[in-house]
Structures are given as structure tokens and as C-alpha cells.
Design a protein around this motif. Structure first.
Motif, mmCIF file in Angstrom:
data_model
loop_
_atom_site.group_PDB
_atom_site.id
_atom_site.type_symbol
_atom_site.label_atom_id
_atom_site.label_comp_id
_atom_site.label_asym_id
_atom_site.label_seq_id
_atom_site.Cartn_x
_atom_site.Cartn_y
_atom_site.Cartn_z
ATOM 1 N N ASN A 157 -10.827 4.193 11.509
ATOM 2 C CA ASN A 157 -12.162 3.723 11.903
ATOM 3 C C ASN A 157 -12.033 2.941 13.208
ATOM 4 O OD1 ASN A 157 -14.580 2.386 12.225
ATOM 5 N ND2 ASN A 157 -14.739 1.687 10.114
ATOM 6 N N LEU B 188 -19.872 -7.226 5.593
ATOM 7 C CA LEU B 188 -18.901 -6.997 6.668
ATOM 8 C C LEU B 188 -19.191 -7.962 7.807
ATOM 9 C CD1 LEU B 188 -16.660 -5.323 7.996
ATOM 10 C CD2 LEU B 188 -18.368 -3.646 8.638
ATOM 11 N N LEU C 174 -20.388 -1.794 0.250
ATOM 12 C CA LEU C 174 -20.650 -1.263 1.595
ATOM 13 C C LEU C 174 -20.614 0.263 1.575
ATOM 14 C CD1 LEU C 174 -21.145 -1.867 4.566
ATOM 15 C CD2 LEU C 174 -18.680 -2.057 4.899
ATOM 16 N N THR D 246 0.856 -1.193 0.000
ATOM 17 C CA THR D 246 0.000 0.000 0.000
ATOM 18 C C THR D 246 0.892 1.243 0.000
ATOM 19 O OG1 THR D 246 -1.935 1.004 1.055
ATOM 20 C CG2 THR D 246 -0.211 0.199 2.537
ATOM 21 N N ARG E 17 -8.006 7.652 -0.742
ATOM 22 C CA ARG E 17 -9.220 6.832 -0.741
ATOM 23 C C ARG E 17 -9.979 6.839 0.580
ATOM 24 N NH1 ARG E 17 -10.151 3.404 -5.349
ATOM 25 N NH2 ARG E 17 -8.501 3.954 -6.795
ATOM 26 N N TRP F 149 -2.234 6.377 -1.445
ATOM 27 C CA TRP F 149 -3.478 5.635 -1.704
ATOM 28 C C TRP F 149 -4.414 5.741 -0.496
ATOM 29 C CZ3 TRP F 149 -6.959 2.149 -0.010
ATOM 30 C CH2 TRP F 149 -7.845 1.597 -0.938
ATOM 31 N N MET G 257 -14.437 -7.791 4.769
ATOM 32 C CA MET G 257 -15.295 -6.702 4.282
ATOM 33 C C MET G 257 -15.290 -6.637 2.761
ATOM 34 S SD MET G 257 -14.997 -2.671 5.164
ATOM 35 C CE MET G 257 -13.692 -2.335 4.014
ATOM 36 N N ARG H 73 -14.536 10.000 2.425
ATOM 37 C CA ARG H 73 -15.371 10.167 1.219
ATOM 38 C C ARG H 73 -16.830 9.854 1.526
ATOM 39 N NH1 ARG H 73 -13.990 6.701 -3.129
ATOM 40 N NH2 ARG H 73 -12.947 5.286 -1.704
ATOM 41 N N ALA I 136 -15.670 6.311 9.106
ATOM 42 C CA ALA I 136 -15.263 5.106 8.363
ATOM 43 C C ALA I 136 -14.414 5.466 7.155
ATOM 44 C CB ALA I 136 -16.483 4.319 7.915
ATOM 45 N N ASN I 137 -14.782 6.539 6.484
ATOM 46 C CA ASN I 137 -14.057 6.952 5.286
ATOM 47 C C ASN I 137 -14.436 8.413 5.027
ATOM 48 O OD1 ASN I 137 -13.361 7.486 2.534
ATOM 49 N ND2 ASN I 137 -13.297 5.278 2.160
ATOM 50 N N PHE J 149 -23.314 3.895 10.744
ATOM 51 C CA PHE J 149 -23.708 2.646 10.095
ATOM 52 C C PHE J 149 -22.608 1.627 10.387
ATOM 53 C CE2 PHE J 149 -20.647 1.913 6.745
ATOM 54 C CZ PHE J 149 -19.973 3.113 6.776
ATOM 55 N N CYS K 243 -20.395 -1.100 13.935
ATOM 56 C CA CYS K 243 -19.965 0.284 14.188
ATOM 57 C C CYS K 243 -21.092 1.152 14.721
ATOM 58 C CB CYS K 243 -19.408 0.901 12.910
ATOM 59 S SG CYS K 243 -17.980 0.043 12.282
ATOM 60 N N ARG L 258 -4.853 -5.760 2.741
ATOM 61 C CA ARG L 258 -4.671 -4.304 2.608
ATOM 62 C C ARG L 258 -5.996 -3.561 2.466
ATOM 63 N NH1 ARG L 258 -2.295 -3.172 -3.477
ATOM 64 N NH2 ARG L 258 -4.020 -4.115 -4.617
ATOM 65 N N GLY M 85 -15.727 -3.838 0.508
ATOM 66 C CA GLY M 85 -15.758 -2.390 0.709
ATOM 67 C C GLY M 85 -16.607 -1.574 -0.251
ATOM 68 N N LYS M 86 -16.569 -1.946 -1.538
ATOM 69 C CA LYS M 86 -17.225 -1.086 -2.532
ATOM 70 C C LYS M 86 -18.753 -1.018 -2.357
ATOM 71 C CE LYS M 86 -14.915 -0.398 -6.727
ATOM 72 N NZ LYS M 86 -14.616 0.994 -6.554
HETATM 73 N N1 ACO Z 1 -3.488 0.131 -0.831
HETATM 74 C C1 ACO Z 1 -3.330 0.155 -2.168
HETATM 75 N N2 ACO Z 1 -4.218 -0.339 -3.028
HETATM 76 C C2 ACO Z 1 -5.342 -0.881 -2.497
HETATM 77 C C3 ACO Z 1 -5.581 -0.946 -1.116
HETATM 78 C C4 ACO Z 1 -4.583 -0.415 -0.276
HETATM 79 N N3 ACO Z 1 -4.692 -0.408 1.062
HETATM 80 N N4 ACO Z 1 -6.766 -1.541 -0.898
HETATM 81 C C5 ACO Z 1 -7.281 -1.826 -2.094
HETATM 82 N N5 ACO Z 1 -6.397 -1.445 -3.070
HETATM 83 C C6 ACO Z 1 -6.555 -1.562 -4.508
HETATM 84 C C7 ACO Z 1 -7.505 -2.646 -4.913
HETATM 85 O O1 ACO Z 1 -6.847 -3.894 -4.967
HETATM 86 C C8 ACO Z 1 -7.938 -2.167 -6.270
HETATM 87 O O2 ACO Z 1 -6.955 -2.488 -7.204
HETATM 88 P P1 ACO Z 1 -7.367 -2.918 -8.717
HETATM 89 O O3 ACO Z 1 -8.067 -1.707 -9.274
HETATM 90 O O4 ACO Z 1 -6.052 -3.214 -9.344
HETATM 91 O O5 ACO Z 1 -8.270 -4.085 -8.557
HETATM 92 C C9 ACO Z 1 -7.954 -0.657 -6.117
HETATM 93 O O6 ACO Z 1 -7.132 -0.353 -4.997
HETATM 94 C C10 ACO Z 1 -9.339 -0.090 -5.879
HETATM 95 O O7 ACO Z 1 -9.936 -0.859 -4.821
HETATM 96 P P2 ACO Z 1 -11.397 -0.587 -4.354
HETATM 97 O O8 ACO Z 1 -11.755 -1.578 -3.304
HETATM 98 O O9 ACO Z 1 -12.274 -0.446 -5.540
HETATM 99 O O10 ACO Z 1 -11.176 0.850 -3.689
HETATM 100 P P3 ACO Z 1 -12.257 1.815 -3.114
HETATM 101 O O11 ACO Z 1 -12.115 3.131 -3.741
HETATM 102 O O12 ACO Z 1 -13.621 1.179 -3.066
HETATM 103 O O13 ACO Z 1 -11.746 1.976 -1.604
HETATM 104 C C11 ACO Z 1 -12.309 1.219 0.591
HETATM 105 C C12 ACO Z 1 -11.692 0.851 -0.759
HETATM 106 C C13 ACO Z 1 -11.464 2.327 1.188
HETATM 107 C C14 ACO Z 1 -12.269 0.018 1.487
HETATM 108 C C15 ACO Z 1 -13.737 1.721 0.359
HETATM 109 O O14 ACO Z 1 -14.439 0.802 -0.451
HETATM 110 C C16 ACO Z 1 -14.493 1.910 1.634
HETATM 111 O O15 ACO Z 1 -14.165 2.756 2.441
HETATM 112 N N6 ACO Z 1 -15.566 1.149 1.855
HETATM 113 C C17 ACO Z 1 -16.396 1.273 3.005
HETATM 114 C C18 ACO Z 1 -15.659 0.777 4.192
HETATM 115 C C19 ACO Z 1 -16.476 0.979 5.414
HETATM 116 O O16 ACO Z 1 -17.174 1.940 5.526
HETATM 117 N N7 ACO Z 1 -16.393 0.078 6.355
HETATM 118 C C20 ACO Z 1 -17.248 0.264 7.472
HETATM 119 C C21 ACO Z 1 -17.073 -0.434 8.524
HETATM 120 S S1 ACO Z 1 -15.508 -1.106 8.973
HETATM 121 C C22 ACO Z 1 -15.920 -1.774 10.478
HETATM 122 O O17 ACO Z 1 -17.017 -1.974 10.757
HETATM 123 C C23 ACO Z 1 -14.912 -2.089 11.491
#
Ligand code: ACO
Length: 332
Positions: free
Chosen positions: A287, A191, A225, A29, A37, A33, A220, A262, A259-260, A317, A113, A152, A222-223
Motif C-alpha cells: 500500500n 486510521l 476499516l 509474522t 491476508r 500470513w 490503524m 481481499r 490496500a489489500n 478510500f 490514501c 506487525r 484494520g478490521k
Molecule cells: N503477521 C502475523 N499475524 C498477524 C499480523 C502479521 N503481520 N498482523 C496481525 N496478525 C494477527 C493478529 O494479531 C490476530 O491474531 P489473533 O487472532 O491471535 O488475535 C490475527 O492475525 C488476525 O488479525 P486481524 O487483524 O483480525 O486480521 P485481518 O484478517 O483483519 O487482517 C489487515 C489484518 C490485513 C490489517 C486487514 O484488517 C486490513 O487489510 N484492513 C484494512 C487495511 C487498510 O485498508 N488500510 C488502508 C489504509 S492504510 C493507509 O492509509 C496508509
């Protein structure tokens, strides 16, 4: 019917800081990134045997100090957590013992959460119906203990900490104006925990083999969610504002689940809420699940961000899926 008001808020976060640069050495990572993100720059990690109930006790003592309530006068202790020290006794009972809340009933609430807002609802209702006069509501988590450090997609998001509020009965027209809770178990696959209790095998094997030795870890998707979170947060916010008969423009502060960045920005944009009315800590703590709202709230209070009569919205949420919100007229 009585009402409940917040009379104290406190928080505790462990001293050990894990930066994005540190994580670059753990998984593939980058700081760029993670920052772009998620908005996260660093998170706190519980070390040296620090457990959820101990962090909860430290946050609780700070919240009690800010109020006129003593631990011995608490009638109820409710802890929102998905990472209790053990299955039983509850984290709330361990906390009760640590702070000396000898006459309190104590229980944990498991709502992902959303644990803090669910716990707030339990305590609010106990006060409203006259079962309790003073209640302690806590959100506390050691998520580092349930993190899959080879994934990651999740390990960069999570952190440890605790936050607490003290509620007291009031007959004034102030305090908690509305609490709304929702859930939808059909989205549980987005999740969830995998544990050695053998209840469930992973549907999504992120890193085959690596998780086998772990007693318990988090999975999880993520997308989807992310999208669901924004929808749920907007829906529950509008419902809660309606119930409390408060307009978005009247809000002094929104403290959302962290959580994020964004997700938080998307919610604020949909509501038409100015950036300076949204309190965030995600950059520093990531988070922290149930702990994220009470940590942010305690910091907002300490920073003078709330004055008496200000309208505060807390919204969350989490796993379940669960979601919830509360509208509070501030009173300290
Ligand atoms: N570092 C670098 N690259 C990464 C990482 C990382 N840590 N994680 C994922 N990637 C890559 C992926 O492999 C993917 O690569 P690819 O395009 O070659 O396939 C690319 O980055 C995009 O991945 P996405 O999963 O599409 O990234 P996204 O923009 O959706 O962000 C994230 C991921 C941050 C997890 C987002 O989806 C998110 O925040 N989701 C909601 C999470 C959430 O709210 N959780 C809540 C509760 S957690 C809890 O309850 C404890």
C-alpha cells in the motif's frame, strides 16, 4: 465548460525491495500470513535520503515525456500526499522547482490514501472552469518514514513510491467524465497519525514505549476499516458510474487503491467485474497510499492495457475517512 483529459502518465518506485521474508526478521509474522491476508509479497523502500518530492519529480518527468506538455507550460501542480518532505513549503512547491514548472500554482492535498483522486478533482475543476490549461497531478509517499516498525498489523502493509498524470484541456467529448469525493470524519479513529506536534495522544497504544521516540507514526484499526472500505468503494463506484452513465460491463479497466487484495476482490465481486479487468500491483508494492493508483495506472498504460475510448474507473478510500472515484474515457 471545458473538459480535462489525461495526456501522460508516469511512475517511480525506489530500487530497495523489502520482502515478506525480510519482515519475518523485524516482527513476528510470516510470508504465508501476509500473502494470504493481504496479497502483498514485497514493497519498495526509499533509502539514501530519497524524499517524497524527489520521487514525485521522477514520476512527473516520465508523465511529461509521454505528453506534448513541457513543465514550463504547466499552470497547476497538485500533489496528494500525507508524507510531504516538510510541513512547508508544500511538496508541490518543491516539485515545481525540481521540474521547472515556473508558471504553475502549486499545492498539496491531504486526504489519506484518497490524495490522488482528491488532487485529480482539484485539477479537473481548474481546467473545466478555464483557470488552467495544463495540470500535473501527483500521488507520492514515503510511508516507510511514518511506519511503526514494531507493529506487525501495519508495517507489513506499507511501501513507498510516486505516480503522476498530466491533464490538458480538451473540447472533445472525451477525458474525465466524472469525479466524486466523499468523507466522514466520524471514522477518523480507524486510521490516524500520532505526532510530536502534540495534537493527539494515541488512542490505541500498540507497542507501549516503542513509539515514543518516533516523531510521527501511523495507527490503524484494520478490521473495521476493511469492512468500511468495501462499503465505501462500492457506493462511490456505483454513484460515479451513474453520473458518467456507464455500465459496469462497459468498463475496460478498474484501477483501485491497493490496500489489500481481499478488499479489491470483494469490490470486484460486488460489482460483478471480471478479475482480468482489475489492475493490481499490491503484490509488488504493498500500500503506497496516494501513490498507489497513479503507479498502477502508469504501469497499465505502459503495458498497453488502455486504448483510446476505453472506460477506466479509478476508486479509492483512506484516512479521514475519505473516499472517491473517477471515470475517465481514455484518450492516448
Ligand atoms: N503477521 C502475523 N499475524 C498477524 C499480523 C502479521 N503481520 N498482523 C496481525 N496478525 C494477527 C493478529 O494479531 C490476530 O491474531 P489473533 O487472532 O491471535 O488475535 C490475527 O492475525 C488476525 O488479525 P486481524 O487483524 O483480525 O486480521 P485481518 O484478517 O483483519 O487482517 C489487515 C489484518 C490485513 C490489517 C486487514 O484488517 C486490513 O487489510 N484492513 C484494512 C487495511 C487498510 O485498508 N488500510 C488502508 C489504509 S492504510 C493507509 O492509509 C496508509
Amino acid at each position: 465548460m471545458h473538459k480535462a483529459k489525461v495526456v501522460g502518465a508516469g511512475s517511480y518506485t525506489p530500487e530497495t525491495i523489502l520482502t515478506n521474508s525480510d519482515l519475518e526478521k523485524v516482527v513476528d509474522t510470516s510470508d504465508a500470513w501476509i500473502t494470504r491476508r493481504t496479497g502483498i509479497k514485497e514493497r519498495r523502500i526509499a533509502t539514501g535520503g530519497m524524499v517524497t518530492s524527489e520521487m514525485a519529480a521522477r514520476a512527473a518527468r516520465q508523465a511529461l515525456e509521454q505528453s506534448d506538455v513541457e513543465a514550463k507550460d504547466l499552470d497547476l501542480v497538485v500533489v496528494g500526499t500525507v508524507t510531504p518532505d516538510r510541513q512547508f513549503p508544500s511538496c508541490a512547491c518543491l516539485l515545481q522547482e525540481k521540474i521547472g514548472a515556473r508558471k504553475a500554482a502549486s499545492m498539496d492535498v491531504s486526504a489519506g490514501c484518497s490524495g490522488f483522486i482528491y488532487a485529480l478533482s482539484v485539477a479537473n475543476n481548474a481546467i473545466r472552469c478555464g483557470e488552467a490549461e495544463h495540470a500535473l497531478v501527483v500521488g507520492a509517499e514515503v510511508l516507510s518514514g511514518v511506519t511503526n516498525w514494531s507493529d506487525r498489523g501495519t508495517c507489513v502493509l506499507l511501501g513507498d513510491g510516486a505516480g503522476a498524470v498530466v491533464l490538458s484541456r480538451t473540447d472533445e467529448d472525451t477525458g474525465i467524465k466524472a469525479v466524486n469525493l466523499r468523507s466522514d470524519g466520524s471514522f477518523g479513529h480507524l486510521l490516524y497519525s500520532v505526532d510530536k506536534l502534540g495534537l493527539q495522544e494515541p488512542a490505541m497504544e500498540i507497542v507501549p514505549g516503542v513509539c515514543e521516540q518516533k516523531p510521527f507514526y501511523l495507527v490503524m484499526d484494520g478490521k473495521p476499516l476493511f469492512k468500511k472500505a468495501v462499503e465505501c468503494l462500492e457506493e462511490i463506484t456505483r454513484w460515479t458510474l451513474d453520473k458518467a452513465q456507464v455500465k459496469v460491463e462497459e468498463l475496460a479497466l478498474m484501477v483501485p487503491h491497493q490496500a489489500n487484495i481481499r478488499i479489491i476482490n470483494a469490490l470486484a465481486q460486488r460489482l460483478g467485474l471480471a478479475e482480468d479487468k482489475v489492475y493490481t500491483t499490491i503484490e509488488r508494492y504493498g500500500n503506497t497510499s496516494s501513490a498507489s493508483i497513479p503507479i498502477a495506472l502508469a504501469e497499465a498504460v505502459a503495458g498497453g492495457r488502455l486504448a483510446p475510448r476505453d472506460k477506466l474507473l479509478m476508486v479509492t478510500f483512506g484516512a479521514g475517512l475519505t473516499w472517491g472515484a473517477s471515470l475517465v474515457e481514455w484518450s492516448i
